[in-house]
Design a protein around this motif. Structure first.
Motif, PDB file in Angstrom:
ATOM      1  N   VAL A 299      10.869  -6.112 -51.392  1.00  0.00           N
ATOM      2  CA  VAL A 299      10.368  -5.262 -51.394  1.00  0.00           C
ATOM      3  C   VAL A 299       9.826  -4.024 -51.489  1.00  0.00           C
ATOM      4  CG1 VAL A 299       7.993  -5.786 -53.337  1.00  0.00           C
ATOM      5  CG2 VAL A 299      10.502  -7.332 -53.393  1.00  0.00           C
ATOM      6  N   LEU A 300       8.979  -4.392 -50.306  1.00  0.00           N
ATOM      7  CA  LEU A 300       8.309  -3.180 -49.645  1.00  0.00           C
ATOM      8  C   LEU A 300       9.261  -1.857 -49.523  1.00  0.00           C
ATOM      9  CD1 LEU A 300       5.492  -5.030 -46.875  1.00  0.00           C
ATOM     10  CD2 LEU A 300       5.031  -3.968 -49.181  1.00  0.00           C
ATOM     11  N   ALA A 301      10.671  -2.486 -48.761  1.00  0.00           N
ATOM     12  CA  ALA A 301      11.131  -1.280 -48.851  1.00  0.00           C
ATOM     13  C   ALA A 301      11.460  -0.370 -49.957  1.00  0.00           C
ATOM     14  CB  ALA A 301      12.705  -1.845 -47.494  1.00  0.00           C
ATOM     15  N   VAL A 302      12.322  -1.370 -50.573  1.00  0.00           N
ATOM     16  CA  VAL A 302      12.116  -0.912 -52.169  1.00  0.00           C
ATOM     17  C   VAL A 302      11.288   0.263 -52.365  1.00  0.00           C
ATOM     18  CG1 VAL A 302      12.911  -0.808 -54.511  1.00  0.00           C
ATOM     19  CG2 VAL A 302      13.895  -2.052 -52.900  1.00  0.00           C
ATOM     20  N   ILE A 303      10.127  -0.272 -52.626  1.00  0.00           N
ATOM     21  CA  ILE A 303       8.917   1.065 -53.079  1.00  0.00           C
ATOM     22  C   ILE A 303       8.268   2.104 -52.061  1.00  0.00           C
ATOM     23  CG2 ILE A 303       6.424   0.530 -53.649  1.00  0.00           C
ATOM     24  CD1 ILE A 303       6.728  -2.725 -54.160  1.00  0.00           C
ATOM     25  N   GLY A 304       8.771   1.563 -50.760  1.00  0.00           N
ATOM     26  CA  GLY A 304       8.015   2.985 -50.242  1.00  0.00           C
ATOM     27  C   GLY A 304       9.361   3.667 -50.313  1.00  0.00           C
ATOM     28  N   SER A 305      10.701   3.398 -50.704  1.00  0.00           N
ATOM     29  CA  SER A 305      12.068   4.560 -50.899  1.00  0.00           C
ATOM     30  C   SER A 305      11.596   5.134 -52.323  1.00  0.00           C
ATOM     31  CB  SER A 305      13.127   3.862 -50.447  1.00  0.00           C
ATOM     32  OG  SER A 305      13.592   2.633 -49.620  1.00  0.00           O
ATOM     33  N   PHE A 306      11.519   4.254 -52.801  1.00  0.00           N
ATOM     34  CA  PHE A 306      10.622   4.346 -54.365  1.00  0.00           C
ATOM     35  C   PHE A 306      10.192   5.837 -54.134  1.00  0.00           C
ATOM     36  CE2 PHE A 306       8.066   4.325 -57.982  1.00  0.00           C
ATOM     37  CZ  PHE A 306       9.204   5.559 -59.101  1.00  0.00           C
ATOM     38  N   VAL A 307       9.099   6.117 -53.330  1.00  0.00           N
ATOM     39  CA  VAL A 307       8.442   6.686 -54.332  1.00  0.00           C
ATOM     40  C   VAL A 307       8.702   7.968 -53.111  1.00  0.00           C
ATOM     41  CG1 VAL A 307       5.416   7.147 -52.370  1.00  0.00           C
ATOM     42  CG2 VAL A 307       6.024   5.714 -53.574  1.00  0.00           C
ATOM     43  N   LEU A 308       9.094   7.612 -51.583  1.00  0.00           N
ATOM     44  CA  LEU A 308      10.084   8.896 -51.203  1.00  0.00           C
ATOM     45  C   LEU A 308      10.939   9.843 -51.950  1.00  0.00           C
ATOM     46  CD1 LEU A 308       9.765  10.458 -48.378  1.00  0.00           C
ATOM     47  CD2 LEU A 308      12.256   8.773 -47.018  1.00  0.00           C
ATOM     48  N   ILE A 309      11.643   8.757 -53.116  1.00  0.00           N
ATOM     49  CA  ILE A 309      12.671   9.798 -54.040  1.00  0.00           C
ATOM     50  C   ILE A 309      12.016  11.006 -54.772  1.00  0.00           C
ATOM     51  CG2 ILE A 309      13.956   9.791 -56.023  1.00  0.00           C
ATOM     52  CD1 ILE A 309      15.686   7.222 -53.915  1.00  0.00           C
ATOM     53  N   TRP A 310      10.815   9.521 -55.607  1.00  0.00           N
ATOM     54  CA  TRP A 310       9.474  10.809 -56.346  1.00  0.00           C
ATOM     55  C   TRP A 310       8.765  11.527 -55.917  1.00  0.00           C
ATOM     56  CZ3 TRP A 310       4.235   8.226 -58.048  1.00  0.00           C
ATOM     57  CH2 TRP A 310       4.303   8.877 -59.161  1.00  0.00           C
ATOM     58  N   VAL A 311       9.015  11.442 -54.348  1.00  0.00           N
ATOM     59  CA  VAL A 311       7.969  12.944 -54.082  1.00  0.00           C
ATOM     60  C   VAL A 311       9.030  13.795 -53.732  1.00  0.00           C
ATOM     61  CG1 VAL A 311       6.395  13.637 -52.261  1.00  0.00           C
ATOM     62  CG2 VAL A 311       6.242  11.559 -53.123  1.00  0.00           C
ATOM     63  N   LEU A 312      10.309  14.109 -53.039  1.00  0.00           N
ATOM     64  CA  LEU A 312      11.188  15.204 -53.047  1.00  0.00           C
ATOM     65  C   LEU A 312      12.087  15.291 -54.076  1.00  0.00           C
ATOM     66  CD1 LEU A 312      12.797  13.553 -49.985  1.00  0.00           C
ATOM     67  CD2 LEU A 312      11.108  14.831 -50.222  1.00  0.00           C
ATOM     68  N   ALA A 313      11.911  14.488 -55.450  1.00  0.00           N
ATOM     69  CA  ALA A 313      13.058  14.716 -56.127  1.00  0.00           C
ATOM     70  C   ALA A 313      12.305  14.581 -57.191  1.00  0.00           C
ATOM     71  CB  ALA A 313      14.269  14.115 -56.027  1.00  0.00           C
ATOM     72  N   ARG A 314      11.108  15.310 -58.010  1.00  0.00           N
ATOM     73  CA  ARG A 314      10.322  14.674 -59.307  1.00  0.00           C
ATOM     74  C   ARG A 314      11.768  14.568 -60.067  1.00  0.00           C
ATOM     75  NH1 ARG A 314       4.933  14.712 -57.515  1.00  0.00           N
ATOM     76  NH2 ARG A 314       4.412  15.420 -56.441  1.00  0.00           N
ATOM     77  N   PRO A 315      11.514  14.547 -61.795  1.00  0.00           N
ATOM     78  CA  PRO A 315      10.448  13.823 -62.403  1.00  0.00           C
ATOM     79  C   PRO A 315      10.372  12.582 -62.067  1.00  0.00           C
ATOM     80  CG  PRO A 315      12.103  13.965 -63.624  1.00  0.00           C
ATOM     81  CD  PRO A 315      12.647  14.954 -62.639  1.00  0.00           C
ATOM     82  N   PHE A 316       9.312  11.715 -62.454  1.00  0.00           N
ATOM     83  CA  PHE A 316       9.540  10.116 -62.375  1.00  0.00           C
ATOM     84  C   PHE A 316      10.313   9.376 -62.746  1.00  0.00           C
ATOM     85  CE2 PHE A 316       7.295   5.976 -63.652  1.00  0.00           C
ATOM     86  CZ  PHE A 316       7.394   5.138 -62.162  1.00  0.00           C
TER      87      PHE A 316
END
Length: 622
Positions: A299-316
């Motif tokens: 779960v921590l790996a998925v959450i961290g990766s999601f945040v990275l994708i969100w920052v690099l490729a918006r929109p949410f």
């Protein structure tokens, strides 16, 4: 800790006694001796107009003491054996000739006890079913006798009261439970009279508009025998005259007063924190330690990766969409050398997608394992474990009848509860599970259970097993972990309780049979006690009487009813009034049909009840 909930310090309703002097029984008394003809015949030679007490547990013992010492009436006891439980003490109080030995309550036994000439009978031993059967036999032999039976199920008790002509069904655990709860929460025990509730406050100082009367003075925790109950003290106007005079008149902490009390508001917990800990508890319930570690990492790996994708490729919304696809292994990878293959987020987005995809593999496996494990195991039927975030709760040790009542009452007040019970077969565990209250069971060391119950964050520990020594051990273990936690013990032995007050701070003790016996005795005499209030180990009662036509009390003043040290009139109501008049003028004359409320000791209640009974039986003497 012994067997929590099985033994007996004063208190349960459907269990039996261990027979130890320092214990109050809670379990059903089994056959201890056979019925003998000579004993039945000798016991039948008692005076008429007597009272019968069936049982040899702690409540029966206390009830015999109440009737003989406080009401001064003849008593015959029916016990299963002369040597078990509290039968020896009962025999010494009444004499051998006033004791009938019988393992079951049959018509022959009731005749031997003189039920056809008795004024009342109390059935305080055995379970609900046996007590009801005995009550039906009693009414068949003498329909005018007053029947008081101990019963655990209040709804069943209400049906029995309607079924029998002159019956009162009481629960000693329900009678005593509020006193334990109030002692744990450090709030006064209260009794509702009409639209108001009254309570005892110990150590009251300063002027209070809700003052009703002085309940006790000369209170010394080191020597509770010095307490003077219902002293002949000045009224409120004389007591609250000036700070200097007040300090000379009443030493702080040495006085207890009766006052009005408002109901305590229920505690409010943050919805966010409640939801968070519920979620954590749910995960802990459905998974083991190994599965939780894998689940947490994924779960921590998925959450961290999601945040990275969100920052690099918006929109949410697009980031959420791609994360879910990658988590399910459905994302389409970039092809090397293809135009635009760098994607919106570049190389870091690819890293995040790979991390999500790889984390999704164990995550899906864990979810599958959880579903299979819980489908194939009995995990869902196991008792709920206490939350890691629980705090400000009360730890209840022992789930006999009293422990179950106390835990239920605490939950109804909105107070978090954690229960501890070693005996996994006890029926109280099922009742607590149905209320979704956490329970720790099994033969693990008591210290381990207390640490699991987060006793270091608890507001109080209540030990309600059937053994005085086991209750003391439990509280000592709790104090070793949490030195400042409040402890409340169920103790039968008065000397034991006196030593407790001398040795411990922030501690209290209560005896179930001591709290319940006055209510049973009053019901047996035909008068209902509204409730009991305690001043340490001493008890005062709130009782309600009606001045009936022909009573010697009609035309007398309220002052004529009062007895210094025993009886105070705190309220009166005329037949036409809707509510009580509190702090009435003691020169007021009593009219026919007036209802008056007494604050009284047990001796005072017995004296006043006898006075009313004699006046109604012989109006020509008034």
């Amino acid at each position: 800790m012994g067997n929590p909930g099985r033994g007996g310090a004063p208190g349960g309703d459907g269990s039996s006694a261990s027979g130890t002097p320092g214990a109050e029984s809670e379990h059903e008394v089994g056959p201890g001796s056979s019925e003998s003809g000579p004993e039945l015949e000798s016991a039948a030679r008692h005076p008429a107009e007597h009272y019968i007490v069936c049982g040899a547990n702690t409540l029966a013992h206390r009830l015999v003491v109440e009737l003989t010492e406080q009401y001064d009436v003849p008593v015959v006891a029916v016990v299963p054996s002369r040597d078990l439980d509290h039968a020896p003490q009962i025999g010494r109080l009444l004499g051998e000739a006033a004791v009938v030995v019988a393992s079951t309550i049959t018509e022959e036994v009731l005749h031997a006890a003189g039920v056809t000439r008795a004024r009342g009978i109390a059935l305080v031993d055995g379970d609900d079913q046996s007590n009801i059967h005995a009550a039906l036999r009693v009414q068949a032999l003498n329909e005018d006798v007053r029947v008081v039976l101990r019963i655990y199920n209040p709804r069943l008790g209400a049906h029995v009261e309607r079924l029998l002509k002159n019956c009162s069904a009481l629960s000693r655990s329900a009678t005593a439970a509020p006193a334990f709860v109030n002692a744990a929460l450090r709030r006064p025990n209260s009794v509702r009279v009409g639209s108001r509730a009254v309570s005892v406050e110990i150590g009251a100082t300063g002027e209070r508009e809700d003052f009703l009367c002085t309940v006790a003075d000369r209170i010394d925790r080191q020597d509770l025998t010095r307490i003077r109950m219902l002293p002949d003290s000045p009224g409120p106007a004389a007591i609250w005259i000036g700070r200097t005079e007040r300090q000379q008149l009443v030493e702080p902490g040495t006085r207890a007063v009766l006052r009005f009390v408002d109901e305590e508001p229920k505690p409010v917990f943050s919805p966010g924190s409640r939801l968070l800990w519920r979620l954590i508890d749910m995960v802990r319930f459905f998974t083991g330690v190994q599965l939780r570690m894998v689940l947490l990492g994924s779960v921590l790996a998925v959450i961290g990766s999601f945040v990275l994708i969100w920052v690099l490729a918006r929109p949410f919304a697009w980031a959420v969409y791609q994360t879910l696809l990658d988590l399910a292994g459905s994302a389409v990878p970039d092809v090397y050398g293809q135009p635009g293959s760098a994607g919106v987020g570049g190389g870091w987005q690819r890293v995040a997608q790979v991390a999500i995809t790889l984390s999704g593999v164990p995550l899906m496996a864990v979810v599958t394992a959880v579903l299979v494990e819980n489908a194939a195991s009995q995990r869902r039927t196991a008792p709920r474990q206490p939350s890691r975030g629980v705090r400000g709760h009360v730890v209840v040790i022992g789930l006999g009848n009293v422990g179950t009542r106390v835990a239920t009452l605490l939950q109804s007040l909105g107070i978090p509860v954690v229960c501890v019970e070693r005996d996994v077969s006890l029926r109280g565990i099922l009742a607590i599970q149905a209320l979704d209250i956490p329970v720790l069971t099994g033969e693990a060391p008591l210290e381990h259970h207390l640490r699991q119950a987060r006793v270091h964050r608890a507001r109080a520990v209540i030990a309600l097993t059937g053994d005085d020594a086991a209750n003391l051990e439990a509280c000592l273990e709790a104090r070793a972990i949490a030195p400042d936690v409040r402890i409340v013990l169920r103790l039968f032995d008065d000397d034991f309780a006196a030593h407790l007050y001398q040795s411990f701070t922030n501690a209290a003790s209560r005896s179930v049979s001591y709290l319940a016996a006055p209510a049973f005795a009053a019901a047996l005499m035909g008068r209902e006690v509204q409730g009991t209030l305690s001043v340490h180990r001493h008890v005062v009662l709130i009782a309600e009487f009606v001045a009936e036509e022909g009573s010697e009390l009609v035309g007398r003043t309220l002052r004529d009813i009062e007895v210094p040290g025993e009886i105070r009139v705190i309220a009166v109501r005329s037949p036409a009034a809707r509510d009580y008049l509190w702090r009435p003028d003691h020169g007021r004359h009593i009219g026919a049909g007036d209802t008056y409320v007494l604050l009284t000791t047990r001796a005072g209640l017995g004296r006043h009840t006898g006075r009313v009974t004699r006046a109604l039986a012989h109006p020509e003497l008034s």
